[in-house]
Motif scaffolding. Structure first.
Motif, short mmCIF file in Angstrom:
data_model
loop_
_atom_site.label_atom_id
_atom_site.label_comp_id
_atom_site.label_asym_id
_atom_site.label_seq_id
_atom_site.Cartn_x
_atom_site.Cartn_y
_atom_site.Cartn_z
N VAL A 1 0.83 -1.21 0.00
CA VAL A 1 0.00 0.00 0.00
C VAL A 1 0.86 1.25 0.00
O VAL A 1 0.59 2.21 -0.74
CB VAL A 1 -0.95 -0.01 1.22
N PHE A 2 1.93 1.26 0.78
CA PHE A 2 2.79 2.44 0.85
C PHE A 2 3.47 2.69 -0.49
O PHE A 2 3.43 3.80 -1.03
CB PHE A 2 3.85 2.30 1.93
N LEU A 3 4.10 1.67 -1.03
CA LEU A 3 4.82 1.84 -2.29
C LEU A 3 3.86 2.04 -3.46
O LEU A 3 4.13 2.83 -4.36
CB LEU A 3 5.73 0.63 -2.53
N GLY A 4 2.74 1.34 -3.43
CA GLY A 4 1.74 1.52 -4.48
C GLY A 4 1.16 2.92 -4.49
O GLY A 4 0.91 3.50 -5.55
N GLY A 5 0.94 3.49 -3.30
CA GLY A 5 0.46 4.87 -3.22
C GLY A 5 1.47 5.85 -3.77
O GLY A 5 1.12 6.82 -4.45
N SER A 6 2.74 5.59 -3.49
CA SER A 6 3.80 6.46 -4.01
C SER A 6 3.87 6.38 -5.52
O SER A 6 4.00 7.40 -6.21
CB SER A 6 5.14 6.06 -3.40
N ARG A 7 3.78 5.18 -6.06
CA ARG A 7 3.86 5.01 -7.52
C ARG A 7 2.60 5.55 -8.21
O ARG A 7 2.69 6.11 -9.30
CB ARG A 7 4.05 3.55 -7.89
#
Length: 139
Positions: A62-68
């Motif tokens: 969720v964290f990395l997906g939100g950033s991307r």
């Protein structure tokens, strides 16, 4: 010499007002981070080593997906803040003496590991790719 084509550091750029869609996206990521934090709190204790890894992998996704998805560090920060608020609220005891987290190794690994994953995903830089035809060598 013209400075119109040159870009300085991100700190030298003028501030822009965020669009309504970006605000809604960050609020949605905040809520998604809180949901993942609550789900991870339940899963990490249920199946100890696998549940802990699953909960931390879900948080990292969720964290990395939100950033991307948003193309900014704030896209990782919004779900990380939602995750942190949900987890901290779930760790506090109630007046009846009930609590969700036990004082075990798995709970501490979930708390500290989730914070570490949130910090890592929020500090990963979005590398800017130069654009335009002047980028190509030989043209």
């Amino acid at each position: 010499m013209s400075t119109a084509g040159r870009q300085g550091s991100a700190l030298a750029q003028p501030l822009v007002r965020p669009s309504g869609g970006r605000i809604v996206a960050h609020l949605g990521l905040f809520v998604l981070g809180a949901v993942v934090g609550a789900a991870g709190a339940l899963v990490q204790a249920a199946w100890f080593p696998g549940g802990l890894l699953l909960a931390l992998a879900g948080a990292a996704g969720v964290f990395l997906g939100g950033s991307r998805a948003t193309g900014s560090r704030a896209g990782a920060l919004a779900p990380a803040v939602g995750w942190m608020i949900a987890v901290v609220l779930l760790t506090s005891t109630r007046p009846e003496g009930d609590f969700l987290f036990g004082a075990g190794l798995g709970s501490y690994l979930f708390l500290l590991g989730g914070m570490a994953v949130g910090v890592m995903c929020a500090t990963l830089g979005q590398r800017r790719q130069p654009g335009g035809p002047a980028v190509r060598l030989g043209k």
